[in-house]
Design an enzyme around this catalytic site. Structure first.
Site, PDB file in Angstrom:
ATOM      1  N   SER A  85      30.349   9.549  54.784  1.00  0.00           N
ATOM      2  CA  SER A  85      29.413  10.008  55.895  1.00  0.00           C
ATOM      3  C   SER A  85      30.845  11.294  56.161  1.00  0.00           C
ATOM      4  O   SER A  85      30.624  12.159  54.732  1.00  0.00           O
ATOM      5  CB  SER A  85      29.639   9.210  57.514  1.00  0.00           C
ATOM      6  N   ASP A 106      18.044   6.641  56.442  1.00  0.00           N
ATOM      7  CA  ASP A 106      19.824   7.037  57.140  1.00  0.00           C
ATOM      8  C   ASP A 106      18.894   8.393  58.024  1.00  0.00           C
ATOM      9  O   ASP A 106      18.409   9.586  57.430  1.00  0.00           O
ATOM     10  CB  ASP A 106      20.867   7.627  55.882  1.00  0.00           C
ATOM     11  N   HIS A 163      22.661   4.400  57.621  1.00  0.00           N
ATOM     12  CA  HIS A 163      24.367   5.092  57.541  1.00  0.00           C
ATOM     13  C   HIS A 163      25.235   4.218  56.935  1.00  0.00           C
ATOM     14  O   HIS A 163      26.505   5.243  56.304  1.00  0.00           O
ATOM     15  CB  HIS A 163      24.108   6.055  58.643  1.00  0.00           C
TER      16      HIS A 163
HETATM   17  C1  MLT Z   1      29.236  15.040  59.496  1.00  0.00           C
HETATM   18  O1  MLT Z   1      29.567  15.457  60.732  1.00  0.00           O
HETATM   19  O2  MLT Z   1      30.310  14.953  58.831  1.00  0.00           O
HETATM   20  C2  MLT Z   1      27.974  14.216  59.074  1.00  0.00           C
HETATM   21  O3  MLT Z   1      27.481  13.900  59.998  1.00  0.00           O
HETATM   22  C3  MLT Z   1      28.666  12.806  58.997  1.00  0.00           C
HETATM   23  C4  MLT Z   1      28.778  12.701  60.962  1.00  0.00           C
HETATM   24  O4  MLT Z   1      30.094  12.204  60.460  1.00  0.00           O
HETATM   25  O5  MLT Z   1      28.146  11.693  61.885  1.00  0.00           O
END
Ligand code: MLT
Length: 210
Positions: free
Chosen positions: A107, A157, A188
């Site tokens: 992520s 996701d 996700h």
């Molecule tokens: C981010 O902010 O890097 C992406 O949206 C993934 C997350 O941290 O939710």
């Protein structure tokens, strides 16, 4: 081993088996340096593990760069933080005597790994990007000739739209990466399927000499 004083709070676990690439473990939003150590041990048992904590706080939750809203990134901060992380990896390699690592990021950690690949392509020996999205709309020209990259996306996701993951894959592929992009029937969060595919992909990676 207690961690050396480097620029990021981190954990380092030395290798217990010779000849395996070190892993750079990059957690998601709200995680920390302890989060992905079990995943690292699962996907490459005995490899050295280097796991920093993101230096940005969002409502008390560590991240690797600032965002303006969900999925909308502060790209100036992405650039700065990718540089900071690249510097940390170089210092940690010297301090611990390890080869260039393969990043395993989830992520937000996968997104900073993608930014490091684009801005500092010499730093990583490869990357497993779990649920990554495009970190920079207009990165500078970059080359990743034959750098092995595994991109695992989730078909359901809610955070990473499929076209965004496809755009990231196209950017990495056009830079010459040895890219494997798979879309799993999941959301996700990480699944056993992610673990198994990462294990299989890592098994086929070239390992450092000695
Ligand atoms: C981010 O902010 O890097 C992406 O949206 C993934 C997350 O941290 O939710």
């Amino acid at each position: 081993m207690s961690p050396l004083a480097l620029s990021f709070e981190h954990r380092f676990q030395p290798a217990t088996r010779p000849g395996l690439r070190p892993l750079l473990l990059l957690h998601g939003t709200g995680g920390d340096e302890a989060d992905l150590l079990p995943l690292g041990a699962l996907v490459s048992p005995g490899a050295a593990l280097l796991s920093p904590r993101g230096q940005v706080l969002e409502g008390g939750m560590p991240r690797f760069f600032r965002r303006l809203a969900a999925g909308v990134f502060d790209e100036a901060d992405v650039r700065r933080r990718a540089g900071d992380l690249a510097g940390f990896v170089a210092a940690a390699r010297d301090a611990y005597g390890i080869a260039a690592p393969i990043a395993v990021g989830f992520s937000n950690g996968a997104n900073i790994a993608a930014a490091v690949l684009m801005l500092h392509p010499e730093v990583l020996a490869g990357a497993a990007l779990l649920r990554a999205m495009v970190p920079l709309g207009t990165p500078p020209a970059f080359r990743l000739d034959a750098t092995p990259i595994l991109l695992l996306s989730g078909a359901m996701d809610p955070i990473v739209p499929a076209p965004n993951a496809a755009r990231l894959a196209a950017m990495l592929g056009q830079a010459g990466a040895d890219l494997q992009h798979e879309t799993l029937r999941t959301g996700h969060g990480l699944t056993q399927d992610d673990v198994e595919r990462t294990v299989a992909w890592l098994r086929n990676r070239p390992q450092p000499a000695g």
